[in-house]
Design a protein around this motif. Structure first.
Motif, PDB file in Angstrom:
ATOM      1  N   LYS A   1       1.974  11.696   1.419  1.00  0.00           N
ATOM      2  CA  LYS A   1       1.794  12.612   2.546  1.00  0.00           C
ATOM      3  C   LYS A   1       2.903  13.645   2.489  1.00  0.00           C
ATOM      4  O   LYS A   1       4.081  13.290   2.439  1.00  0.00           O
ATOM      5  CB  LYS A   1       1.906  11.852   3.884  1.00  0.00           C
TER       6      LYS A   1
ATOM      7  N   TYR B   1       2.340   9.165  -8.459  1.00  0.00           N
ATOM      8  CA  TYR B   1       2.332  10.328  -7.566  1.00  0.00           C
ATOM      9  C   TYR B   1       3.071  11.515  -8.184  1.00  0.00           C
ATOM     10  O   TYR B   1       2.691  12.660  -7.998  1.00  0.00           O
ATOM     11  CB  TYR B   1       2.948   9.978  -6.209  1.00  0.00           C
TER      12      TYR B   1
ATOM     13  N   GLU C   1       0.763   5.743  -0.019  1.00  0.00           N
ATOM     14  CA  GLU C   1      -0.002   6.983   0.031  1.00  0.00           C
ATOM     15  C   GLU C   1       0.975   8.146  -0.030  1.00  0.00           C
ATOM     16  O   GLU C   1       2.158   8.003   0.292  1.00  0.00           O
ATOM     17  CB  GLU C   1      -0.890   7.059   1.270  1.00  0.00           C
TER      18      GLU C   1
ATOM     19  N   HIS D   1       0.857  -1.180   0.000  1.00  0.00           N
ATOM     20  CA  HIS D   1       0.000   0.000   0.000  1.00  0.00           C
ATOM     21  C   HIS D   1       0.895   1.233   0.000  1.00  0.00           C
ATOM     22  O   HIS D   1       1.958   1.241   0.624  1.00  0.00           O
ATOM     23  CB  HIS D   1      -0.895   0.009   1.249  1.00  0.00           C
TER      24      HIS D   1
END
Length: 140
Positions: free
Chosen positions: A62, A135, A60, A58
């Protein structure tokens, strides 16, 4: 620390061990130190293709940095992904995309893995870089 500095630190850590049994034990310990992944993230979409064992990855974004979490049903594989997370997590997408993972060869990791685990290692790196590419595009 930069990705290069993290790799140098890993090379130094692995140099402390005399044989590969000790290095495997160290990798297993690294895997055990991974934070537990949320069970809800253990979905088929998060499974890395090309791994013999199940590896869920996973990511993400930030503060413009990629944070990775992972889990595996195999202890050595969990150790391998823990090593990759220690290098890539908390880095900017561009740094991940442009990184050269020379430490893998330098510590002899690929040559001491079975062919299926070595393929899994390549698949993990590829997936982490794909997340970083996505990203990177998102940040532009």
């Amino acid at each position: 620390m930069t990705i290069e500095e993290k790799q140098e630190a890993l090379i130094e850590e692995f140099a402390l061990f005399d044989d590969w049994m000790e290095k495997y034990e160290y990798m297993i310990d690294l895997g055990k130190s991974l934070p537990l992944i949320d069970p809800e993230l253990k979905t088929d979409e998060k499974l890395i293709k090309g791994c013999q064992s199940k590896v869920w990855l996973h990511s993400e974004l930030k503060d413009d940095k990629v944070i990775f979490t992972a889990d595996s049903d195999a202890i050595i594989t969990k150790g391998i992904v823990a090593i990759l997370i220690s290098v890539f997590s908390n880095e900017k997408p561009e740094a991940i995309v442009n990184s050269d993972l020379g430490f893998i060869d330098e510590i002899g990791l690929k040559e001491h893995l079975s062919p299926t685990r070595a393929n899994g290692l390549v698949s993990m790196v590829k997936q982490m870089k794909l997340y970083a590419v996505a990203y990177q595009a998102q940040l532009k």
